[in-house]
Design a protein around this motif. Structure first.
Motif, PDB file in Angstrom:
ATOM      1  N   VAL A  87       0.880  -1.175   0.000  1.00 34.37           N
ATOM      2  CA  VAL A  87       0.000   0.000   0.000  1.00 34.37           C
ATOM      3  C   VAL A  87       0.912   1.218   0.000  1.00 34.37           C
ATOM      4  O   VAL A  87       1.645   1.443   0.965  1.00 34.37           O
ATOM      5  CB  VAL A  87      -0.938   0.025   1.223  1.00 34.37           C
ATOM      6  CG1 VAL A  87      -1.800   1.279   1.216  1.00 34.37           C
ATOM      7  CG2 VAL A  87      -1.802  -1.226   1.268  1.00 34.37           C
ATOM      8  N   GLY A  88       0.907   1.950  -1.100  1.00 30.18           N
ATOM      9  CA  GLY A  88       1.778   3.118  -1.202  1.00 30.18           C
ATOM     10  C   GLY A  88       3.250   2.775  -1.093  1.00 30.18           C
ATOM     11  O   GLY A  88       4.044   3.573  -0.601  1.00 30.18           O
ATOM     12  N   GLY A  89       3.623   1.572  -1.523  1.00 28.75           N
ATOM     13  CA  GLY A  89       5.012   1.144  -1.466  1.00 28.75           C
ATOM     14  C   GLY A  89       5.435   0.559  -0.136  1.00 28.75           C
ATOM     15  O   GLY A  89       6.598   0.227   0.052  1.00 28.75           O
ATOM     16  N   HIS A  90       4.500   0.410   0.792  1.00 31.16           N
ATOM     17  CA  HIS A  90       4.808  -0.138   2.115  1.00 31.16           C
ATOM     18  C   HIS A  90       4.094  -1.477   2.304  1.00 31.16           C
ATOM     19  O   HIS A  90       2.988  -1.658   1.811  1.00 31.16           O
ATOM     20  CB  HIS A  90       4.345   0.823   3.217  1.00 31.16           C
ATOM     21  CG  HIS A  90       4.911   2.196   3.063  1.00 31.16           C
ATOM     22  ND1 HIS A  90       6.207   2.507   3.414  1.00 31.16           N
ATOM     23  CD2 HIS A  90       4.366   3.336   2.579  1.00 31.16           C
ATOM     24  CE1 HIS A  90       6.425   3.780   3.164  1.00 31.16           C
ATOM     25  NE2 HIS A  90       5.329   4.308   2.653  1.00 31.16           N
ATOM     26  N   PRO A  91       4.696  -2.402   3.032  1.00 36.18           N
ATOM     27  CA  PRO A  91       4.035  -3.693   3.283  1.00 36.18           C
ATOM     28  C   PRO A  91       2.718  -3.509   4.031  1.00 36.18           C
ATOM     29  O   PRO A  91       2.614  -2.674   4.929  1.00 36.18           O
ATOM     30  CB  PRO A  91       5.048  -4.453   4.148  1.00 36.18           C
ATOM     31  CG  PRO A  91       6.362  -3.786   3.893  1.00 36.18           C
ATOM     32  CD  PRO A  91       6.045  -2.345   3.612  1.00 36.18           C
ATOM     33  N   ALA A  92       1.711  -4.272   3.646  1.00 40.04           N
ATOM     34  CA  ALA A  92       0.397  -4.209   4.284  1.00 40.04           C
ATOM     35  C   ALA A  92       0.521  -4.402   5.793  1.00 40.04           C
ATOM     36  O   ALA A  92       1.332  -5.201   6.264  1.00 40.04           O
ATOM     37  CB  ALA A  92      -0.523  -5.272   3.704  1.00 40.04           C
ATOM     38  N   GLY A  93      -0.277  -3.653   6.519  1.00 37.02           N
ATOM     39  CA  GLY A  93      -0.313  -3.784   7.966  1.00 37.02           C
ATOM     40  C   GLY A  93       0.658  -2.896   8.703  1.00 37.02           C
ATOM     41  O   GLY A  93       0.530  -2.713   9.906  1.00 37.02           O
ATOM     42  N   THR A  94       1.640  -2.324   8.008  1.00 39.50           N
ATOM     43  CA  THR A  94       2.581  -1.432   8.675  1.00 39.50           C
ATOM     44  C   THR A  94       1.908  -0.084   8.910  1.00 39.50           C
ATOM     45  O   THR A  94       0.944   0.269   8.214  1.00 39.50           O
ATOM     46  CB  THR A  94       3.853  -1.219   7.835  1.00 39.50           C
ATOM     47  OG1 THR A  94       3.492  -0.576   6.602  1.00 39.50           O
ATOM     48  CG2 THR A  94       4.562  -2.535   7.552  1.00 39.50           C
ATOM     49  N   ARG A  99      -1.775   4.312   7.054  1.00 41.11           N
ATOM     50  CA  ARG A  99      -2.088   5.727   6.808  1.00 41.11           C
ATOM     51  C   ARG A  99      -2.554   5.958   5.375  1.00 41.11           C
ATOM     52  O   ARG A  99      -3.210   6.947   5.088  1.00 41.11           O
ATOM     53  CB  ARG A  99      -0.878   6.598   7.124  1.00 41.11           C
ATOM     54  CG  ARG A  99      -0.652   6.801   8.610  1.00 41.11           C
ATOM     55  CD  ARG A  99       0.419   7.847   8.884  1.00 41.11           C
ATOM     56  NE  ARG A  99       1.736   7.457   8.398  1.00 41.11           N
ATOM     57  CZ  ARG A  99       2.601   6.716   9.086  1.00 41.11           C
ATOM     58  NH1 ARG A  99       2.303   6.302  10.293  1.00 41.11           N
ATOM     59  NH2 ARG A  99       3.778   6.403   8.572  1.00 41.11           N
ATOM     60  N   GLY A 100      -2.220   5.057   4.476  1.00 41.09           N
ATOM     61  CA  GLY A 100      -2.588   5.216   3.078  1.00 41.09           C
ATOM     62  C   GLY A 100      -3.809   4.433   2.662  1.00 41.09           C
ATOM     63  O   GLY A 100      -4.134   4.351   1.480  1.00 41.09           O
ATOM     64  N   LEU A 101      -4.513   3.841   3.611  1.00 36.86           N
ATOM     65  CA  LEU A 101      -5.629   2.969   3.276  1.00 36.86           C
ATOM     66  C   LEU A 101      -6.782   3.212   4.233  1.00 36.86           C
ATOM     67  O   LEU A 101      -6.578   3.339   5.439  1.00 36.86           O
ATOM     68  CB  LEU A 101      -5.180   1.500   3.387  1.00 36.86           C
ATOM     69  CG  LEU A 101      -6.187   0.432   3.027  1.00 36.86           C
ATOM     70  CD1 LEU A 101      -6.437   0.434   1.521  1.00 36.86           C
ATOM     71  CD2 LEU A 101      -5.684  -0.929   3.460  1.00 36.86           C
TER      72      LEU A 101
END
Length: 175
Positions: A87-94, A99-101
Motif C-alpha cells: 500500500v503506497g510502497g509499504h508492506p500491508a499492515g505497517t 495511513r494510506g488505506l
C-alpha cells in the motif's frame, strides 16, 4: 467466477521476478501472487494486480469470490498464506501502509448514544489525526452531514449511516 477473472480496470503485474518488485513499483495498492485458504476453501489463488493512485478500479465477483479477503489482507487484518501486498510502497499492515488505506466495513458499527460529531471526534483522537476537527468538518460537508452533526445514528437513514462510516474511514486514512 474467480476473483482473478472478476477484476476490472486493474493493471496486471507480470509473473516471476517482477512480482518480487511489487512493493517498489509506485502503485497506490498492489498484490503479487496473493494466496489465502480458509481450511480447504481457497479464497485467493495467486492474485496479482495493481492500481495506480487516482484511478478507479472495480472489484466485482460473486459471494465467496475473495473480495473481502483481499481487502482484509491489504489492511493487514489477516495474513496471506503466500504472496505480497503493498500500500503506497509499504508492506500491508505497517503504520505507513495503514495511513494510506481506509477500510469501511460492509455493515458499519456505530455507537447508539454517540452523535455524528462525536463519532468523528472518537476517530480523530483515537488515531491522533493532526487537525482532526478541520478535517472532520470538511468530510461532514463533503458527504452532506454538516446539518446532522448532533444526530444520533438511529435518527439517520441507512444511507446517511454509511456516509458517516465513510467519514470515519477517511478521517484517519487515505483520501
Amino acid at each position: 467466477m474467480s476473483l482473478r477473472a472478476s477484476l476490472r480496470t486493474a493493471r496486471r503485474l507480470p509473473d516471476g521476478d517482477q512480482q518480487r518488485q511489487v512493493l517498489s513499483s509506485g502503485a497506490a495498492i498492489e498484490f503479487a501472487g496473493l494466496e489465502k485458504r480458509w481450511g480447504e476453501t481457497v479464497a485467493l489463488a495467486g492474485v496479482s494486480f495493481s492500481c495506480e493512485a487516482g484511478s478507479v478500479t472495480a472489484l466485482i465477483g460473486p459471494n465467496g469470490a475473495g473480495k473481502s479477503t483481499l481487502f482484509l489482507a491489504a489492511a493487514g487484518l489477516i495474513v496471506a498464506d503466500a504472496g505480497r501486498v503493498g500500500v503506497g510502497g509499504h508492506p500491508a499492515g505497517t503504520p505507513a501502509a495503514q495511513r494510506g488505506l481506509s477500510l469501511m466495513p460492509e455493515q458499519p458499527d456505530l455507537y447508539p448514544g454517540v452523535s455524528v460529531w462525536e463519532h468523528a471526534a472518537f476517530i480523530g483522537l483515537l488515531y491522533q489525526v493532526s487537525e482532526w476537527q478541520a478535517r472532520a468538518e470538511q468530510l461532514l460537508e463533503r458527504f452532506g452531514l454538516t446539518d446532522r452533526r448532533d444526530a444520533l445514528p438511529h435518527a439517520l437513514s441507512q444511507g446517511l449511516r454509511r456516509r458517516l462510516a465513510l467519514v470515519m474511514a477517511l478521517l484517519h486514512g487515505a483520501d
